[in-house]
Every structure is written in structure tokens, then in C-alpha cells.
Design a protein around this motif. Structure first.
Motif, PDB file in Angstrom:
ATOM      1  N   ALA A 298     -43.644 -14.944 -13.726  1.00  0.00           N
ATOM      2  CA  ALA A 298     -43.424 -16.281 -13.180  1.00  0.00           C
ATOM      3  C   ALA A 298     -42.045 -16.806 -13.545  1.00  0.00           C
ATOM      4  O   ALA A 298     -41.301 -17.328 -12.693  1.00  0.00           O
TER       5      ALA A 298
ATOM      6  N   SER B  73     -39.129 -14.771 -11.946  1.00  0.00           N
ATOM      7  CA  SER B  73     -39.017 -14.985 -10.495  1.00  0.00           C
ATOM      8  C   SER B  73     -38.158 -16.188 -10.139  1.00  0.00           C
ATOM      9  O   SER B  73     -37.700 -16.317  -9.003  1.00  0.00           O
ATOM     10  N   GLN B  74     -37.931 -17.077 -11.110  1.00  0.00           N
ATOM     11  CA  GLN B  74     -37.247 -18.326 -10.804  1.00  0.00           C
ATOM     12  C   GLN B  74     -35.835 -18.422 -11.369  1.00  0.00           C
ATOM     13  O   GLN B  74     -35.155 -19.420 -11.140  1.00  0.00           O
TER      14      GLN B  74
ATOM     15  N   VAL C 243     -37.804 -26.202 -10.424  1.00  0.00           N
ATOM     16  CA  VAL C 243     -39.141 -25.604 -10.389  1.00  0.00           C
ATOM     17  C   VAL C 243     -39.855 -25.910 -11.703  1.00  0.00           C
ATOM     18  O   VAL C 243     -39.241 -25.931 -12.776  1.00  0.00           O
TER      19      VAL C 243
ATOM     20  N   ASP D   1     -45.447 -26.548  -9.753  1.00  0.00           N
ATOM     21  CA  ASP D   1     -45.243 -25.495  -8.748  1.00  0.00           C
ATOM     22  C   ASP D   1     -46.053 -24.236  -9.030  1.00  0.00           C
ATOM     23  O   ASP D   1     -46.693 -23.689  -8.130  1.00  0.00           O
ATOM     24  N   LEU D   2     -46.012 -23.746 -10.267  1.00  0.00           N
ATOM     25  CA  LEU D   2     -46.709 -22.512 -10.618  1.00  0.00           C
ATOM     26  C   LEU D   2     -47.544 -22.732 -11.879  1.00  0.00           C
ATOM     27  O   LEU D   2     -47.051 -23.272 -12.871  1.00  0.00           O
TER      28      LEU D   2
ATOM     29  N   GLY E  80     -50.120 -20.606  -7.118  1.00  0.00           N
ATOM     30  CA  GLY E  80     -49.105 -21.457  -6.511  1.00  0.00           C
ATOM     31  C   GLY E  80     -49.157 -21.401  -5.002  1.00  0.00           C
ATOM     32  O   GLY E  80     -50.162 -20.983  -4.402  1.00  0.00           O
ATOM     33  N   ARG E  81     -48.051 -21.810  -4.366  1.00  0.00           N
ATOM     34  CA  ARG E  81     -47.960 -21.750  -2.907  1.00  0.00           C
ATOM     35  C   ARG E  81     -47.943 -20.292  -2.446  1.00  0.00           C
ATOM     36  O   ARG E  81     -47.380 -19.424  -3.128  1.00  0.00           O
TER      37      ARG E  81
ATOM     38  N   GLU F 230     -46.302 -18.739  -0.146  1.00  0.00           N
ATOM     39  CA  GLU F 230     -44.959 -18.176   0.044  1.00  0.00           C
ATOM     40  C   GLU F 230     -44.354 -17.751  -1.292  1.00  0.00           C
ATOM     41  O   GLU F 230     -43.780 -16.658  -1.410  1.00  0.00           O
ATOM     42  N   THR F 231     -44.499 -18.593  -2.304  1.00  0.00           N
ATOM     43  CA  THR F 231     -43.939 -18.271  -3.621  1.00  0.00           C
ATOM     44  C   THR F 231     -44.647 -17.070  -4.245  1.00  0.00           C
ATOM     45  O   THR F 231     -44.000 -16.164  -4.797  1.00  0.00           O
TER      46      THR F 231
ATOM     47  N   GLN G  93     -43.554 -13.901  -2.645  1.00  0.00           N
ATOM     48  CA  GLN G  93     -42.216 -13.508  -3.101  1.00  0.00           C
ATOM     49  C   GLN G  93     -42.288 -12.823  -4.464  1.00  0.00           C
ATOM     50  O   GLN G  93     -41.594 -11.835  -4.709  1.00  0.00           O
ATOM     51  N   ILE G  94     -43.144 -13.344  -5.341  1.00  0.00           N
ATOM     52  CA  ILE G  94     -43.327 -12.699  -6.647  1.00  0.00           C
ATOM     53  C   ILE G  94     -43.954 -11.321  -6.467  1.00  0.00           C
ATOM     54  O   ILE G  94     -43.591 -10.362  -7.154  1.00  0.00           O
TER      55      ILE G  94
END
Length: 385
Positions: A89, A92-93, A175, A196-197, A219-220, A222-223, A226-227
Motif C-alpha cells: 500500500a 504504491s503511493q 493520499v 483512501d486505503l 479501497g477504490r 481503480e486503486t 493498480q496495486i
């Protein structure tokens, strides 16, 4: 969505597996395709496709659907450990040159990630006292990308005002990630507060039996996808189908376990608060706790973790107390059926860096034993100090 439906029915297509009440363990590494086009489509849509168990597996997917729903999230992804989830997590950001503001005194390996690993790759981290949300704002830099929370945090159980920190993050397009393991999805849902996460060590309350490990990011969609295509598939911290099945089993009883743990913990804490040999009980649900009102606002109920400071300046007496307990196992982690202690005194050793927490601090976790049974054990151990 009703919690009973989530735990007992969501994602369970029983007609696909002989109407078995317990879902099967799909113990396979690989999934075959009937045609080249079938394989092509799976490869093109792998975040949602069943192609290879290091990506998706039906038993694991069932677990992910349930935990996402319990957290009120669009999607979730499961890992082989809580730390696998935390690391993925965070990674990823951020990238080299970025800055993270993290609550101080998080879980020990999260602390290692923040203080040791991220700086090796050019990511700067500032640790702040999270009891005042303005400390996050004060620590911001032009390069800040992420605010990391753990509420309540490990050992001393300070809370962060989640909505206040989220407001700061949104004002600066940042984030937010929170470790929600302490509370479990039963008692706190940070996504509803704007986070968010959300990450979990599923090893703890979700598993509930001290027999498996796992982690989850919620989370969302899309996120999470991506992860999946980046940190998850690249680093490979996969949760096995068998471990996912054990965590599904843990979910079935989580609401009842959490209710029992909460009730017993309140009884034990109330008794401890009156003991002359206890200097302080660190437990957010005590009316005397400075963050009691915030705890009631953010958490639906207390859980089983608290710490005590023994009234002594003799490390030998701390060790005697801990060694005299007969019904508390001395071990790391928490969240299972058994009651535990973790003494900070164990971290004090000749020639090693002195820990930041005092040696007379002992973290307790209350399991499913009877309250009087545990109180009698603590009482006889205190009598020896």
C-alpha cells in the motif's frame, strides 16, 4: 449491506460447488484456458480474471469480496501477511523524492519500513504525534504525497482524529492510508470517514484462531487494480488458498468473538484500574483517557488490547510479574482465542539500543477466556511483585 449477509453469503455461489456449506479450497497454482482467445482475454484483464493463483484464486477472491464489503470499500486485495499489505500500500503511493508523514510509534515493522527501507530509495519520512491532527499539517512539505495513520496505534493506543487528518489530506491533494487492524472492520470503518486505503493484518481478528497469516488492502477498485498489476504481482506476497479458507472460517465467528473480547476486556481493565501496583492503564475506552470522546466517536466498541505500566522502577519485578502469569501466553501478535502479554522489558538487553518505551510497560491482549479466570491470574502475579 447486512453484516450477516456479508459473512455468510456474499460471494458464495454454492451451486457451483455441490451446494457445500463450507466453500472449497481451490488448491491449484494454475488455471487452464480452452482457446487462445480465452487465454488472451484473461491476460488482458488479469486484475479481474482467474489465470494464475499468484494473481487471483476463487477461494482468495471470496475472502476479498467479504472484507471489502465489511469495510465499505469497492474492492480489496489479499496478501500473505499484514506487513505485505502495508508495504504494498505504501510503496504504491510513493517514489524517489517523495515525502511521507506517518504517525509515530506504529507497528514495529511498519516503523522499520518508514525509518529504514523507504529512505534507502529516496523517500523521506517524518514521524509525528498523531494525537493532534495539526501535527500532520505542520509536517507537510511540497514533496509530501502520503499521510499514514494507525488508529489506535500499537502498544500505547493513541488515536488520530481520522476525519480531521483526511480534511488536511484533501486540502493538499494527498493520499491517506490507515492500519485498521486494532479495531477490525467490525468496530471501525475508516473509508466512511474519507480514508483512501485501509490495510489489515488479517492474522489478527479476522483469522481469530492464531493458526494462519494474511493481510488485506481495501479501497477504490481503480486503486486496488493498480496495486494488483504493480506491487502485488511484482513482489509476489500472495495469500495461499488454504490460508484464505482459514480466514473465511475466522470471519464466520468474528462478530461474536469481538463482542466477547470487548466485554471481558472491560471487566479486566476495570479491575486493573483499582490496583495499587498498577501505575496506569492505557486503554482508550476508559473515561479517564484523554481521547475517550474521540474513541467513542470513531469506534463502535472497544477491543482486547491495552497496556499497563507497573508501579516499579525495578526491571526484575516486571519480569517476575510476567513470568508468574499462568494463563497468559507470552508472545507477539494478538487477535486469537488465547490471552497474551508482550513485555517491553524483553526489548531491554545489554549492549542494545534502549527502546523508546519504558521497561515497565506490558501490553495485554484479552482472548476468549472468562474474565474472573484472567483476573485471578493477574492478581496472583501482582502479589509476587
Amino acid at each position: 449491506m447486512d453484516i450477516s449477509y456479508i459473512i455468510n453469503e456474499l460471494g458464495e455461489d454454492r451451486e457451483h460447488y455441490f451446494n457445500a456449506v463450507a466453500p472449497p479450497i481451490i488448491q491449484t497454482s494454475n488455471f487452464a484456458s480452452n482457446t487462445v482467445e480465452d487465454l488472451r482475454q484473461k491476460m488482458l484483464h488479469e486484475p479481474e480474471a482467474t489465470l494464475y493463483t499468484r494473481g487471483n484464486n476463487p477461494t482468495v477472491t471470496m475472502l476479498e469480496k467479504k472484507i471489502a464489503a465489511l469495510e465499505g470499500a469497492e474492492h480489496a486485495i489479499a496478501f500473505g501477511s499484514g506487513m505485505g499489505a502495508v508495504s504494498a500500500a505504501v510503496l504504491s503511493q510513493v517514489r524517489a523524492g517523495d515525502h511521507v508523514v506517518s504517525v509515530r510509534k506504529p507497528y514495529s515493522w511498519t516503523n522499520a519500513l518508514m525509518r529504514k527501507l523507504l529512505p534507502r530509495f529516496g523517500v523521506e519520512v517524518t514521524m509525528v504525534d498523531g494525537t493532534n491532527a495539526e501535527n500532520f499539517r505542520s509536517a507537510l512539505k511540497p514533496t509530501t504525497k502520503l499521510l499514514y495513520l494507525e488508529s489506535p496505534n500499537s502498544y500505547t493506543f493513541e488515536l488520530q482524529d481520522i476525519e480531521a487528518v483526511v480534511a488536511i489530506a484533501r486540502a493538499h491533494n494527498l493520499v491517506t492510508i490507515i492500519d485498521n487492524s486494532f479495531a477490525s472492520p467490525i468496530n471501525q470503518n475508516p473509508i466512511s470517514m474519507g480514508v483512501d486505503l485501509v490495510v489489515h493484518s488479517a492474522t489478527k481478528y479476522i483469522g481469530g484462531h492464531s493458526d494462519t497469516m494474511g493481510g488485506v488492502i481495501c479501497g477504490r477498485r481503480e486503486t486496488i487494480n493498480q496495486i494488483f498489476v504493480s506491487e502485488f504481482m511484482t513482489l509476489g506476497a500472495v495469500l495461499s488458498p488454504h490460508d484464505a479458507w482459514l480466514l473465511l472460517r475466522g470471519l464466520r465467528t468474528m462478530p461474536v468473538r469481538m463482542a466477547q473480547v470487548a466485554e471481558t476486556t472491560r471487566e479486566v481493565v476495570a479491575w486493573l484500574e483499582k490496583q495499587a501496583k498498577i501505575e496506569q492503564v492505557l486503554f482508550p475506552f476508559l473515561p479517564s483517557h484523554p481521547q475517550y470522546e474521540l474513541a467513542k466517536k470513531q469506534l463502535r466498541n472497544n477491543t482486547g488490547q491495552f497496556s499497563v505500566l507497573l508501579k516499579t522502577d525495578d526491571i526484575g519485578k516486571v519480569e517476575l510479574f510476567c513470568n508468574s502469569l499462568q494463563h497468559f501466553l507470552m508472545a507477539a501478535s494478538w487477535g486469537g482465542h488465547e490471552s497474551l502479554i508482550f513485555p517491553i522489558a524483553a526489548s531491554y538487553a545489554p549492549g542494545k539500543l534502549k527502546p523508546t518505551m519504558p521497561f515497565n510497560l506490558v501490553r495485554f491482549y484479552i482472548g476468549l477466556e472468562d474474565a474472573e479466570y484472567l483476573i485471578r491470574d493477574i492478581e496472583q502475579a501482582l502479589d509476587k511483585v
